[in-house]
Design an enzyme around this catalytic site. Structure first.
Site, PDB file in Angstrom:
ATOM      1  N   GLU A  82       0.806  -1.232   0.000  1.00 39.78           N
ATOM      2  CA  GLU A  82       0.000   0.000   0.000  1.00 39.78           C
ATOM      3  C   GLU A  82       0.831   1.270   0.000  1.00 39.78           C
ATOM      4  OE1 GLU A  82      -3.430   0.138   2.646  1.00 39.78           O
ATOM      5  OE2 GLU A  82      -3.384  -2.038   2.750  1.00 39.78           O
TER       6      GLU A  82
ATOM      7  N   ASP B  79      -2.336  -4.505   3.546  1.00 42.04           N
ATOM      8  CA  ASP B  79      -2.410  -4.699   5.004  1.00 42.04           C
ATOM      9  C   ASP B  79      -3.250  -5.918   5.396  1.00 42.04           C
ATOM     10  OD1 ASP B  79      -0.808  -2.532   5.443  1.00 42.04           O
ATOM     11  OD2 ASP B  79      -2.439  -1.127   5.833  1.00 42.04           O
TER      12      ASP B  79
ATOM     13  N   ASP C 292      -5.892  -6.858   7.026  1.00 43.90           N
ATOM     14  CA  ASP C 292      -7.217  -6.661   7.613  1.00 43.90           C
ATOM     15  C   ASP C 292      -8.261  -6.617   6.500  1.00 43.90           C
ATOM     16  OD1 ASP C 292      -6.756  -4.194   6.444  1.00 43.90           O
ATOM     17  OD2 ASP C 292      -6.545  -3.102   8.329  1.00 43.90           O
TER      18      ASP C 292
ATOM     19  N   TYR D  45       1.531  -4.663  13.201  1.00 41.66           N
ATOM     20  CA  TYR D  45       0.419  -3.938  12.577  1.00 41.66           C
ATOM     21  C   TYR D  45      -0.472  -3.312  13.638  1.00 41.66           C
ATOM     22  CZ  TYR D  45      -3.228  -2.837   9.209  1.00 41.66           C
ATOM     23  OH  TYR D  45      -4.138  -2.181   8.421  1.00 41.66           O
TER      24      TYR D  45
ATOM     25  N   ARG E  70      -3.547  -1.968  13.558  1.00 45.54           N
ATOM     26  CA  ARG E  70      -5.014  -2.059  13.568  1.00 45.54           C
ATOM     27  C   ARG E  70      -5.406  -3.491  13.921  1.00 45.54           C
ATOM     28  NH1 ARG E  70      -4.207   1.489   9.122  1.00 45.54           N
ATOM     29  NH2 ARG E  70      -4.949   3.582   9.653  1.00 45.54           N
TER      30      ARG E  70
END
Length: 692
Positions: free
Chosen positions: A9, A82, A84, A298, A300
């Site tokens: 990203e 990522d 998620d 990470y 989140r």
């Protein structure tokens, strides 16, 4: 030439990962989503199973073309967004745009950006998880259906530029409901009796507990006088001494929301700032000869799980630094996250515990170091032994009147050597050592101190408290909290006063309108139920279309009623009672994005505007006729004065509040202290506990 194309990203991640993977891999960044619903229209076909109409995001065309060009040259493409829902959706969109088979082993996920984690993840690629993609898509469509349907009604009926949203509307209602609670609060009187005792070995304090073995709550002075009249002399008998050893366990490692809360309490960071700095630490910092290294996992996550390798590394470090007795003897039980698949993640922790904050100091900015130290300390403490405290409770008796003294002392510091968790409402534990006391002995009471108190209204929400409340209610996700709090401030629905949320008049108007016609949207229980449904989609238990359809069938009926029945709310310009100094026309109060302001009624011919003197809803305590208003000094410092100035010269740096002192009926003011905001009387000694 590189054989493999890897798409991540962010450019910062791309550089680090390319270095770890070597020459056969070319790593490029998508800069987040490349496709999304259009901004100019709903983009959801409600007549055709809520089919989303995705378009390439404006400005992302060149990036997409470059990725397509690189994709044609590559033998294999890996999608490494990522780990998620959002990242899975980005990978899915990229697969569709680059012609990658989503069922092939094209998806690579890693929880930390370290050489070992990256190399391991590329040994285990997997297909794209369509359940995760469906959950993200359902959330996006739900938010679009709510926002793009309610917002136009608010524009038409109230004012342009307004918005409503699933999480945003609940957050606003919580803030407004709390404000109503504060306004309606009636203080209740209660008393305490403290006493100072002494014996040869030292002095100590105790407090009134009860009579004849029963706890007694003191509600007025008469009751206090009755208790004191029962006392027979100054000698008290030590009736009971209870000694206990108490264990205190460390806090678990950070989830996203607990990190936001603790950073707000300990570092005074806003949620948005915390997430921005955490992103930098995750994506990588240049560490001397090591080059760019991701310092934390990470950020989140809903999970408190820690990998076995990280636990072993922490144990080794604790043994070296503090000794074997400081290591944790039993495995901590990780908190299960709301969604089963989310628990594949770890908690937020340092990628290498040997990279101590002291060692990283030279490579980090001041704020990066503060947040890294917080994450590092919390993680290390979570892997340490519990603290052991010796506690003593002593009951003292005089003619059936019972006083109680409590003491505690840290016997073994354990995790407290490294870190102690902060709390909104309670202070961190401190040693309170009592002299040696034995049952049956006599001690002397040297002083009695009865004190009057009043119950306090609930505090306004701070960012930390609001995030905690939303999490406890099961509303939103870690990634939504920071943007939600940002949105309600940008829209002018709330302002921050002493780091506490205060609803504006505009916020009240929007909340009332949404609450009346879309009560489900502002209902915390309903919103939490929707979150659980999204989790069930992610777990592959229910199809996403059925969740959207169940919501929309009822929602559509409410839309029609609101459009037909909601009365147009005219936010009329109020006369300001003065003339424009530029053209002589009357000045008026207008409602702006950030509250009211003063403007010339001759607009657009005259564009004169100025800030208004803001009334705070308190009658002037000096003249009893005027109203106290908020003003600004030449140095832009806020102060308070009477609106009848110069006839009345009342002035105060501290903000007066509307309720009178419950003790003497004089003016209460909010005084800013280092610990927070304290309400106190301007005449007597009445004070309330500071709001942190």
């Amino acid at each position: 030439m590189a054989d493999y194309l890897v798409i991540v990203e962010s450019p910062a991640k791309a550089k680090t990962i390319e270095r770890y993977l070597g020459k056969k891999y070319k790593v490029r960044a998508s800069l987040g989503h490349l496709r999304d619903l259009p901004r100019s229209q709903m983009g959801v076909d409600v007549e055709n199973n809520y089919e989303p109409k995705y378009i390439t995001i404006r400005g992302k065309g060149p990036i997409l073309q470059e990725l397509k060009k690189e994709a044609k040259k590559a033998k294999k493409i890996f999608l490494a967004a990522d780990p998620d829902r959002e990242g899975e959706a980005i990978a899915w969109h990229l697969a569709h745009q680059l012609g990658v088979d989503e069922h092939s082993d094209c998806r690579v996920v890693f929880n930390e950006i370290t050489k070992e984690a990256i190399k391991e993840s590329f040994k285990n690629p997997r297909p794209i998880n369509t359940d995760l993609v469906d959950a993200q898509q359902a959330r996006r469509i739900l938010d679009r259906l709510v926002g793009y349907n309610i917002s136009p009604i608010l524009w038409k009926k109230v004012k342009k530029g307004l918005s409503a949203g699933r999480v945003q509307s609940v957050a606003l209602k919580l803030i407004i409901d709390r404000e109503e609670e504060i306004k309606a609060f009636v203080p209740e009187e209660y008393w305490s009796i403290g006493a100072g005792f002494s014996k040869k070995e030292g002095e100590f304090e105790a407090a009134f507990y009860g009579v004849a073995g029963k706890k007694v709550k003191l509600t007025d002075k008469q009751q206090v006088d009755d208790i004191l009249s029962k006392l027979d002399g100054d000698d008290f008998t030590v009736e009971q001494v209870v000694k206990k050893e108490r264990k205190r366990n460390p806090a678990v490692p950070f989830t996203t929301s607990s990190l936001q809360q603790e950073a707000a309490r300990k570092l005074n960071f806003r949620a948005k700032k915390t997430m921005m700095i955490a992103q930098q630490l995750y994506e990588g910092i240049t560490i001397g000869k090591e080059g760019i290294v991701g310092l934390i996992t990470y950020m989140r996550t809903d999970s408190t799980r820690i990998s076995e390798s990280a636990q072993n590394e922490a144990k080794s470090h604790i043994e070296t630094m503090y000794g074997e007795e400081f290591t944790r003897k039993t495995k901590a039980v990780a908190k299960a996250s709301t969604a089963k698949t989310q628990d594949a993640h770890e908690a937020v922790r340092p990628t290498g515990v040997m990279r101590t904050p002291e060692a990283m100091k030279a490579f980090l900015s001041k704020d990066q170091l503060k947040l890294y130290k917080l994450i590092w300390s919390r993680f290390l403490a979570s892997q340490m032994a519990p603290a052991i405290l010796d506690t003593v409770t002593v009951d003292l008796l005089n003619n059936d009147v019972q006083f109680r003294a409590t003491g505690s002392q840290v016997k073994f510091a354990g995790f407290m050597k490294v870190y102690i968790e902060s709390h909104d409402d309670k202070e961190e534990e401190k040693d309170n050592v009592l002299p040696p006391l034995t049952e049956g002995e006599t001690v002397t009471c040297g002083s009695i101190d009865p004190k009057q108190h009043y119950t306090q209204p609930p505090p306004r929400y701070s960012e930390a408290r609001l995030v905690k409340t939303l999490e406890e209610l099961g509303i939103g996700r870690p990634s939504t909290y920071a943007p939600t709090l940002d949105t309600i401030q940008k829209r002018g629905y709330v302002t921050l006063d002493a780091k506490r949320f205060v609803p504006t008049e505009l916020g009240g108007i929007v909340n009332a309108a949404v609450n009346q016609y879309f009560s489900d949207i502002t209902n915390a229980e309903f919103t939490a139920k929707m979150e659980r449904s999204l989790d069930h989609i992610e777990e592959g238990e229910i199809p996403w279309v059925s969740v959207i359809d169940e919501f929309y069938q009822d929602f559509e009926k409410h839309l029609k009623v609101a459009d037909e029945e909601m009365e147009k709310i005219e936010i009329k310009d109020e006369p300001a009672g003065e003339d424009c100094e530029k053209c002589g026309s009357p000045m008026v109060y207008k409602m702006g994005r950030y509250g009211k302001f003063m403007a010339c009624s001759n607009f657009p011919e005259c564009r004169n505007t100025k800030a208004i003197i803001k009334p705070i809803g308190v009658t002037c305590p000096l003249c009893k006729e005027g109203e106290v208003v908020e003003r600004k000094s030449k140095k832009n410092r806020i102060f308070y004065g009477c609106d009848r100035y110069p006839e009345c010269e009342y002035i105060s740096w501290d903000k007066p509040i509307s309720r009178p002192c419950p003790k003497c009926e004089s003016t209460l003011v909010e005084k800013r202290l280092k610990k927070g905001l304290q309400t106190q009387c301007t005449e007597c000694d009445y004070k309330e506990k500071p709001q942190e």
